[in-house]
Design a protein around this motif. Structure first.
Motif, mmCIF file in Angstrom:
data_model
loop_
_atom_site.group_PDB
_atom_site.id
_atom_site.type_symbol
_atom_site.label_atom_id
_atom_site.label_comp_id
_atom_site.label_asym_id
_atom_site.label_seq_id
_atom_site.Cartn_x
_atom_site.Cartn_y
_atom_site.Cartn_z
ATOM 1 N N ASP A 101 66.715 53.471 31.243
ATOM 2 C CA ASP A 101 66.483 52.229 30.523
ATOM 3 C C ASP A 101 64.998 51.930 30.354
ATOM 4 O O ASP A 101 64.593 51.283 29.387
ATOM 5 C CB ASP A 101 67.175 51.071 31.240
ATOM 6 C CG ASP A 101 68.690 51.141 31.112
ATOM 7 O OD1 ASP A 101 69.187 52.083 30.461
ATOM 8 O OD2 ASP A 101 69.375 50.265 31.674
ATOM 9 N N ARG A 102 64.187 52.385 31.303
ATOM 10 C CA ARG A 102 62.744 52.169 31.177
ATOM 11 C C ARG A 102 62.146 53.036 30.085
ATOM 12 O O ARG A 102 61.263 52.605 29.329
ATOM 13 C CB ARG A 102 62.049 52.465 32.506
ATOM 14 C CG ARG A 102 60.542 52.181 32.492
ATOM 15 C CD ARG A 102 59.883 52.614 33.780
ATOM 16 N NE ARG A 102 59.933 54.055 33.976
ATOM 17 C CZ ARG A 102 59.096 54.914 33.378
ATOM 18 N NH1 ARG A 102 58.163 54.475 32.535
ATOM 19 N NH2 ARG A 102 59.189 56.204 33.627
ATOM 20 N N VAL A 103 62.638 54.276 29.949
ATOM 21 C CA VAL A 103 62.066 55.224 28.994
ATOM 22 C C VAL A 103 62.654 55.062 27.598
ATOM 23 O O VAL A 103 61.951 55.229 26.597
ATOM 24 C CB VAL A 103 62.282 56.670 29.495
ATOM 25 C CG1 VAL A 103 61.793 57.692 28.470
ATOM 26 C CG2 VAL A 103 61.569 56.871 30.829
ATOM 27 N N ALA A 104 63.927 54.718 27.494
ATOM 28 C CA ALA A 104 64.598 54.672 26.189
ATOM 29 C C ALA A 104 63.937 53.640 25.285
ATOM 30 O O ALA A 104 63.662 52.509 25.689
ATOM 31 C CB ALA A 104 66.071 54.345 26.371
ATOM 32 N N ALA A 105 63.684 54.030 24.048
ATOM 33 C CA ALA A 105 63.106 53.128 23.057
ATOM 34 C C ALA A 105 64.141 52.072 22.657
ATOM 35 O O ALA A 105 65.351 52.284 22.806
ATOM 36 C CB ALA A 105 62.666 53.920 21.829
ATOM 37 N N PRO A 106 63.685 50.912 22.134
ATOM 38 C CA PRO A 106 64.642 49.886 21.692
ATOM 39 C C PRO A 106 65.608 50.388 20.633
ATOM 40 O O PRO A 106 66.746 49.937 20.568
ATOM 41 C CB PRO A 106 63.729 48.787 21.147
ATOM 42 C CG PRO A 106 62.425 48.983 21.860
ATOM 43 C CD PRO A 106 62.292 50.458 22.048
ATOM 44 N N ARG A 122 66.746 57.679 23.780
ATOM 45 C CA ARG A 122 67.655 56.703 23.182
ATOM 46 C C ARG A 122 68.707 57.396 22.312
ATOM 47 O O ARG A 122 69.897 57.023 22.322
ATOM 48 C CB ARG A 122 66.869 55.685 22.353
ATOM 49 C CG ARG A 122 67.740 54.652 21.643
ATOM 50 C CD ARG A 122 68.602 53.870 22.645
ATOM 51 N NE ARG A 122 69.589 53.044 21.984
ATOM 52 C CZ ARG A 122 69.457 51.721 21.837
ATOM 53 N NH1 ARG A 122 68.369 51.112 22.289
ATOM 54 N NH2 ARG A 122 70.398 51.032 21.245
ATOM 55 N N ALA A 123 68.311 58.425 21.578
ATOM 56 C CA ALA A 123 69.255 59.137 20.714
ATOM 57 C C ALA A 123 70.336 59.833 21.536
ATOM 58 O O ALA A 123 71.501 59.888 21.122
ATOM 59 C CB ALA A 123 68.512 60.146 19.840
ATOM 60 N N VAL A 124 69.970 60.370 22.709
ATOM 61 C CA VAL A 124 70.975 60.999 23.572
ATOM 62 C C VAL A 124 71.993 59.962 24.036
ATOM 63 O O VAL A 124 73.209 60.191 23.988
ATOM 64 C CB VAL A 124 70.303 61.687 24.777
ATOM 65 C CG1 VAL A 124 71.345 62.110 25.804
ATOM 66 C CG2 VAL A 124 69.507 62.902 24.310
ATOM 67 N N LEU A 125 71.503 58.794 24.467
ATOM 68 C CA LEU A 125 72.421 57.743 24.919
ATOM 69 C C LEU A 125 73.306 57.263 23.775
ATOM 70 O O LEU A 125 74.521 57.047 23.953
ATOM 71 C CB LEU A 125 71.632 56.582 25.526
ATOM 72 C CG LEU A 125 70.799 56.919 26.763
ATOM 73 C CD1 LEU A 125 70.071 55.683 27.271
ATOM 74 C CD2 LEU A 125 71.674 57.501 27.864
ATOM 75 N N ASP A 126 72.728 57.100 22.597
ATOM 76 C CA ASP A 126 73.526 56.700 21.428
ATOM 77 C C ASP A 126 74.571 57.760 21.096
ATOM 78 O O ASP A 126 75.692 57.434 20.687
ATOM 79 C CB ASP A 126 72.621 56.479 20.213
ATOM 80 C CG ASP A 126 71.790 55.202 20.310
ATOM 81 O OD1 ASP A 126 72.118 54.344 21.161
ATOM 82 O OD2 ASP A 126 70.825 55.065 19.538
ATOM 83 N N GLY A 127 74.204 59.031 21.270
ATOM 84 C CA GLY A 127 75.154 60.109 20.979
ATOM 85 C C GLY A 127 76.329 60.120 21.931
ATOM 86 O O GLY A 127 77.470 60.385 21.533
ATOM 87 N N ILE A 128 76.074 59.828 23.216
ATOM 88 C CA ILE A 128 77.174 59.716 24.177
ATOM 89 C C ILE A 128 78.079 58.550 23.789
ATOM 90 O O ILE A 128 79.304 58.671 23.752
ATOM 91 C CB ILE A 128 76.619 59.526 25.600
ATOM 92 C CG1 ILE A 128 75.866 60.783 26.056
ATOM 93 C CG2 ILE A 128 77.744 59.196 26.580
ATOM 94 C CD1 ILE A 128 75.070 60.590 27.343
ATOM 95 N N ALA A 129 77.461 57.402 23.457
ATOM 96 C CA ALA A 129 78.240 56.226 23.078
ATOM 97 C C ALA A 129 79.053 56.473 21.813
ATOM 98 O O ALA A 129 80.201 56.011 21.699
ATOM 99 C CB ALA A 129 77.305 55.032 22.886
#
Length: 477
Positions: free
Chosen positions: A309-314, A355-362
């Motif tokens: 959460d600290r590294v992921a861009a908005p 952020r793109a990796v997290l969005d891809g999982i979601a």
């Protein structure tokens, strides 16, 4: 109520937990297990490391608890297989992990059986499941011993018995979904007719006894890890669903006591067999969740999951990620798929990639939720979640946004173990159904959508196009 030692033997670690009759956690121990990721889609574990982690974590938890144990239970990975010597108990091969894709050709050679297999088992003909890996071991590694899922080997080492549970057996591609028994016809499809197979036990059954953790204790309440979490989160009515964010992400929806087949590409399997009745579930898998986070950690983009959460861009600034690092499961079932980033420019930062990796999982979880809604005819209004990655507020908010549904976080990090505890208590006490052995709960945290349905749909359309054009499309050229 029974004091239980619950052992959750997972892909990335083994957790042991002692819970007393008042639901107090008396002792917890967790040891890491590191899979080996090999060229060509191979994922293996050292069986001895698995066994050592079970024994050591269990003994540590019992020492910490300082209380006598009334029952030992095991929740397992589901589709991880190995060959072993039934006389000595020694492993003959590495454990071939559920993520392993090397048996894809075995499935391709049996393409004409895809529909009969789907109808009989409720599963897709895919290397994710047990039988193709069993055949691969027989073709490539050894014809000696027996070849089973990892739970049967671990249980043999603990009790001397040769057994698996109904939920695990249903994940094999060689079990009839309607009868819950090994199918001679399906065994023939995979050339496994002559194999010795374990007895299939109910999830509320005592299967043996062990002295591995001190005084003799019965062993029972066996179940697949994901089904254990389904019970723990009290997804007891048809259509109620949970998603566990571990090495992969696994969305399961309770489907009641009638066996159903998915029309959208989800897996249909046994949720549990208890009190003489079988409950079923629909199951969708994201093969890489925490393992995708570990991958970006190994690349140096984050120092670890707590840093996400600290590294992921908005926002990802137009970057899309399809984190198909171990292929894609439902609804695509493309074991050959590979991961892809698109939309990068010279201004793309590590924060955008994370952020793109997290969005891809979601986005994959949202696809699974849509499949569940189409199969059940009920739109998912709430998704219950557990697992280590639920600590990432960015990921959980992305899930809520793309699902356009509320996300409720389970208040304990021990959902799988607590579900296994309930089955164990039910095994010891015939008057206690598993559902009555689970306490109700309130969410630790909840997330509601912060973007509108149109914005969510637009993102998902772009992400799905990326899947078709890069992760899968290039393999079809």
């Amino acid at each position: 109520m029974t004091t239980v030692l619950a052992i959750d033997q997972g892909t990335s670690g083994t957790k042991a937990m002692v819970v007393d009759g008042s639901d107090r956690v008396l002792g917890v121990a967790e040891l890491p297990v590191r899979p080996r990721y090999l060229p060509g889609g191979g994922v293996e574990q050292d069986p001895r490391e698995l066994l050592d982690s079970v024994l050591e974590s269990g003994r540590r938890a019992v020492r910490e608890a300082g209380a006598p144990i009334d029952c030992v239970t095991l929740a397992n990975q589901g589709e991880t297989v190995l060959a072993w010597d039934p006389a000595s108990g020694e492993p003959l091969t590495p454990a071939i992990v559920w993520q392993d894709r090397r048996s894809a050709q075995i499935c391709a050679e049996r393409a004409e059986w895809a529909e009969p297999v789907r109808h009989r088992t409720g599963l897709v003909l895919d290397p994710y499941f047990s039988a193709p890996k069993m055949r691969w071991i027989r073709d490539r590694l050894t014809r000696d011993g027996v070849v089973t899922t990892s739970d049967s080997w671990l249980l043999h080492r603990l009790t001397g018995e040769f057994v698996t549970d109904a939920a695990t057996a249903s994940r094999s591609l060689i079990t009839d979904l309607d009868t819950g028994a090994w199918s001679p016809d399906l065994l023939a499809v995979f050339g496994l007719t002559d194999e010795a197979l374990p007895r299939i036990a109910a999830c509320d059954e005592i299967v043996g006894e062990t002295t591995a953790f001190g005084a003799p204790a019965p062993v029972g309440g066996l179940v697949v890890d994901q089904q254990a979490a389904l019970l723990a989160q009290r997804c007891l009515t048809p259509g109620s669903a949970k998603c566990t964010f571990g090495t992969g992400a696994f969305l399961l929806a309770n489907m009641g006591t009638e066996p159903v087949r998915s029309g959208t590409g989800l897996a249909s399997s046994v949720a549990w067999r208890a009190r003489g009745e079988t409950s079923y579930c629909l199951d969708g898998q994201v093969p890489t969740a925490a393992s995708a986070v570990r991958w970006i950690q190994d690349l140096g983009l984050v120092d670890g999951a707590p840093e996400l959460d600290r590294v992921a861009a908005p926002d990802a600034a137009g970057v899309l990620c399809v984190p198909a690092l171990a292929g894609l499961s439902a609804p695509w079932w493309a074991p050959e798929a590979t991961a892809a980033f698109t939309g990068m420019t010279l201004s793309t930062s590590s924060g955008h990639l994370v952020r793109a990796v997290l969005d891809g999982i979601a986005a994959q979880v949202a696809e699974l939720a849509d499949c569940t809604a189409r199969d059940t005819g009920i739109a998912l209004s709430t998704l219950r979640v557990d697992g280590g990655l639920t600590r990432s507020r960015v990921l959980m908010q992305a899930v809520a946004d793309l699902l356009q549904a509320r996300v409720e976080v389970y208040p304990s990090e021990h959902a799988t173990a607590l579900g296994a505890v309930a089955f164990a208590r039910s095994a010891v006490d015939p008057a206690l159904p598993p559902a009555d052995a689970i306490v109700d709960w309130t969410p630790a945290t909840g997330y509601t959508p912060r973007i509108g349905a149109d914005e969510a749909a637009a993102f998902r359309a772009r992400w799905t196009a990326a899947v078709e054009n890069s992760a899968i499309g290039k393999e079809k050229q």
